[in-house]
Design a protein around this motif. Structure first.
Motif, PDB file in Angstrom:
ATOM      1  N   SER A  92       0.824  -1.210   0.000  1.00 59.74           N
ATOM      2  CA  SER A  92       0.000   0.000   0.000  1.00 59.74           C
ATOM      3  C   SER A  92       0.859   1.261   0.000  1.00 59.74           C
ATOM      4  CB  SER A  92      -0.928  -0.007   1.217  1.00 59.74           C
ATOM      5  OG  SER A  92      -0.183  -0.101   2.416  1.00 59.74           O
ATOM      6  N   PHE A  93       1.978   1.234   0.716  1.00 57.79           N
ATOM      7  CA  PHE A  93       2.867   2.402   0.705  1.00 57.79           C
ATOM      8  C   PHE A  93       3.466   2.619  -0.679  1.00 57.79           C
ATOM      9  CE2 PHE A  93       7.224   4.080   1.232  1.00 57.79           C
ATOM     10  CZ  PHE A  93       6.895   5.358   1.668  1.00 57.79           C
ATOM     11  N   LEU A  94       3.824   1.550  -1.359  1.00 66.30           N
ATOM     12  CA  LEU A  94       4.357   1.677  -2.718  1.00 66.30           C
ATOM     13  C   LEU A  94       3.319   2.264  -3.665  1.00 66.30           C
ATOM     14  CD1 LEU A  94       6.653   1.129  -4.735  1.00 66.30           C
ATOM     15  CD2 LEU A  94       5.726  -1.176  -5.022  1.00 66.30           C
ATOM     16  N   LEU A  95       2.084   1.792  -3.574  1.00 67.02           N
ATOM     17  CA  LEU A  95       1.019   2.320  -4.437  1.00 67.02           C
ATOM     18  C   LEU A  95       0.768   3.801  -4.171  1.00 67.02           C
ATOM     19  CD1 LEU A  95      -1.633  -0.556  -4.438  1.00 67.02           C
ATOM     20  CD2 LEU A  95       0.116  -0.065  -6.143  1.00 67.02           C
ATOM     21  N   PHE A  96       0.694   4.168  -2.903  1.00 70.70           N
ATOM     22  CA  PHE A  96       0.412   5.570  -2.596  1.00 70.70           C
ATOM     23  C   PHE A  96       1.595   6.462  -2.956  1.00 70.70           C
ATOM     24  CE2 PHE A  96      -0.624   9.295  -0.094  1.00 70.70           C
ATOM     25  CZ  PHE A  96      -1.989   9.387  -0.282  1.00 70.70           C
ATOM     26  N   LEU A  97       2.797   5.955  -2.850  1.00 73.47           N
ATOM     27  CA  LEU A  97       3.969   6.735  -3.253  1.00 73.47           C
ATOM     28  C   LEU A  97       3.929   7.034  -4.747  1.00 73.47           C
ATOM     29  CD1 LEU A  97       6.771   7.956  -2.720  1.00 73.47           C
ATOM     30  CD2 LEU A  97       7.736   5.662  -3.032  1.00 73.47           C
ATOM     31  N   ILE A  98       3.563   6.034  -5.556  1.00 75.14           N
ATOM     32  CA  ILE A  98       3.445   6.254  -6.999  1.00 75.14           C
ATOM     33  C   ILE A  98       2.342   7.264  -7.299  1.00 75.14           C
ATOM     34  CG2 ILE A  98       2.916   5.140  -9.190  1.00 75.14           C
ATOM     35  CD1 ILE A  98       4.164   2.596  -8.087  1.00 75.14           C
ATOM     36  N   ALA A  99       1.209   7.114  -6.619  1.00 74.69           N
ATOM     37  CA  ALA A  99       0.103   8.052  -6.840  1.00 74.69           C
ATOM     38  C   ALA A  99       0.468   9.456  -6.389  1.00 74.69           C
ATOM     39  CB  ALA A  99      -1.138   7.571  -6.096  1.00 74.69           C
ATOM     40  N   PHE A 100       1.218   9.554  -5.320  1.00 73.95           N
ATOM     41  CA  PHE A 100       1.573  10.859  -4.770  1.00 73.95           C
ATOM     42  C   PHE A 100       2.507  11.635  -5.701  1.00 73.95           C
ATOM     43  CE2 PHE A 100       3.934  13.652  -1.835  1.00 73.95           C
ATOM     44  CZ  PHE A 100       2.869  14.258  -1.171  1.00 73.95           C
ATOM     45  N   SER A 101       3.306  10.928  -6.474  1.00 74.97           N
ATOM     46  CA  SER A 101       4.346  11.588  -7.271  1.00 74.97           C
ATOM     47  C   SER A 101       4.055  11.617  -8.768  1.00 74.97           C
ATOM     48  CB  SER A 101       5.689  10.894  -7.039  1.00 74.97           C
ATOM     49  OG  SER A 101       5.602   9.513  -7.355  1.00 74.97           O
ATOM     50  N   THR A 102       2.991  11.005  -9.240  1.00 76.98           N
ATOM     51  CA  THR A 102       2.709  10.973 -10.677  1.00 76.98           C
ATOM     52  C   THR A 102       1.547  11.905 -11.018  1.00 76.98           C
ATOM     53  OG1 THR A 102       1.335   9.006 -10.291  1.00 76.98           O
ATOM     54  CG2 THR A 102       3.593   8.651 -11.039  1.00 76.98           C
ATOM     55  N   PRO A 103       1.577  12.564 -12.205  1.00 70.64           N
ATOM     56  CA  PRO A 103       0.561  13.573 -12.548  1.00 70.64           C
ATOM     57  C   PRO A 103      -0.592  13.016 -13.378  1.00 70.64           C
ATOM     58  CG  PRO A 103       2.378  13.757 -14.068  1.00 70.64           C
ATOM     59  CD  PRO A 103       2.706  12.598 -13.160  1.00 70.64           C
ATOM     60  N   TYR A 104      -1.212  11.940 -12.895  1.00 73.25           N
ATOM     61  CA  TYR A 104      -2.312  11.348 -13.663  1.00 73.25           C
ATOM     62  C   TYR A 104      -3.520  11.086 -12.776  1.00 73.25           C
ATOM     63  CZ  TYR A 104       1.201  10.770 -17.287  1.00 73.25           C
ATOM     64  OH  TYR A 104       2.168  11.012 -18.244  1.00 73.25           O
TER      65      TYR A 104
END
Length: 266
Positions: free
Chosen positions: A18-30
């Motif tokens: 879950s931390f990996l998923l939220f990290l990707i969501a937090f840093s990507t502009p989509y």
């Protein structure tokens, strides 16, 4: 990992994923994207910290500036459209998403310390409870962020071409990551409670084994010594001195025989 039980291992896997998923969501502009049906869309995609325009011009302002490309939302060039680009709900999404990310960052070194701590260590329960609390609180913050963005992100009074704007894959990863933090944190807290009760039972059993039979026997002897001793039975049932028997009516008491003589009843 071998020192932990199955529930703790599941919690570790869920929290890492879950931390990996939220990290990707937090840093990507989509988080918000155009569906591609427009030939020349003025807006292409947007994230928490980056927005991409394609020859965009705000028709409500008397400026000739046209914005093209992807830039940081707090870029100085975007200063003239900050009131349009940064509405209140978008600031709230950034705020709660940042709080969720911070809670995940706090839980990360605590999780590493938990992996290096033995289950018999006194700090194990504290670490389990702290990591679980951080992840539950972070999940609540992340869930608030995605709910606000899901309700207001594609509204008609924000980005141009709202009919062709959809939620992107970054938003989907943020939803999954924020939701999965909750069961991971709950599993940590359950394990902390289980370890706490286990240690309390061990302490009580150890005390019983150390002060078991000898302790209760000493208590019994002390209680018996505190009771005064009962008097002897002879003091209650002492023999009474014999008394002469009273003669019956019509009978004479026999006279005492003379010394050396023979007593007769005739």
């Amino acid at each position: 990992m071998g020192a932990f039980n199955r529930s703790t291992q599941v919690a570790l896997g869920l929290s890492a994923f879950s931390f990996l998923l939220f990290l990707i969501a937090f840093s990507t502009p989509y988080w918000l994207v155009t569906d591609g049906r427009l030939e020349k869309p003025r807006f292409t995609n947007l994230g928490l910290w980056e927005v991409c325009f394609n020859n965009f011009q705000d028709i409500h302002r008397f400026y000739d500036n046209r914005f093209k490309g992807c830039m940081w939302v707090f870029e100085e060039e975007y200063y003239i459209i900050h009131d349009f680009l940064l509405p209140g709900f978008y600031i709230a999404v950034q705020f709660f998403a940042t709080l969720c990310f911070v809670m995940c960052l706090i839980a990360l070194p605590l999780t590493l310390a938990l992996l290096r701590t033995s289950r018999d260590d006194d700090r194990n329960v504290v670490l389990l409870l702290t990591v679980g609390t951080c992840q539950v609180v972070g999940s609540i913050f992340g869930f608030i962020a995605v709910v606000i963005f899901g309700a207001k992100g594609d509204s008609r009074d924000w980005m141009p071409g709202w009919q062709n704007n959809d939620m992107g894959w970054s938003f989907a990863l943020g939803v999954v990551g924020a939701v999965m933090l909750m069961p991971a944190g709950i599993l940590y807290m359950i394990e902390a409670r289980r370890e706490r009760y286990k240690r309390l039972n061990e302490i009580s059993n150890r005390q019983v084994s150390e002060y078991g039979d000898d302790y209760y026997q000493d208590q019994a002897h002390a209680a018996a010594a505190a009771i005064p001793s009962a008097p002897a039975p002879s003091s209650y049932f002492a023999p009474e001195p014999s008394r002469p028997r009273r003669p019956q009516p019509g009978h004479r008491a026999p006279s005492a025989p003379a010394p050396g003589g023979i007593q007769t009843d005739i």
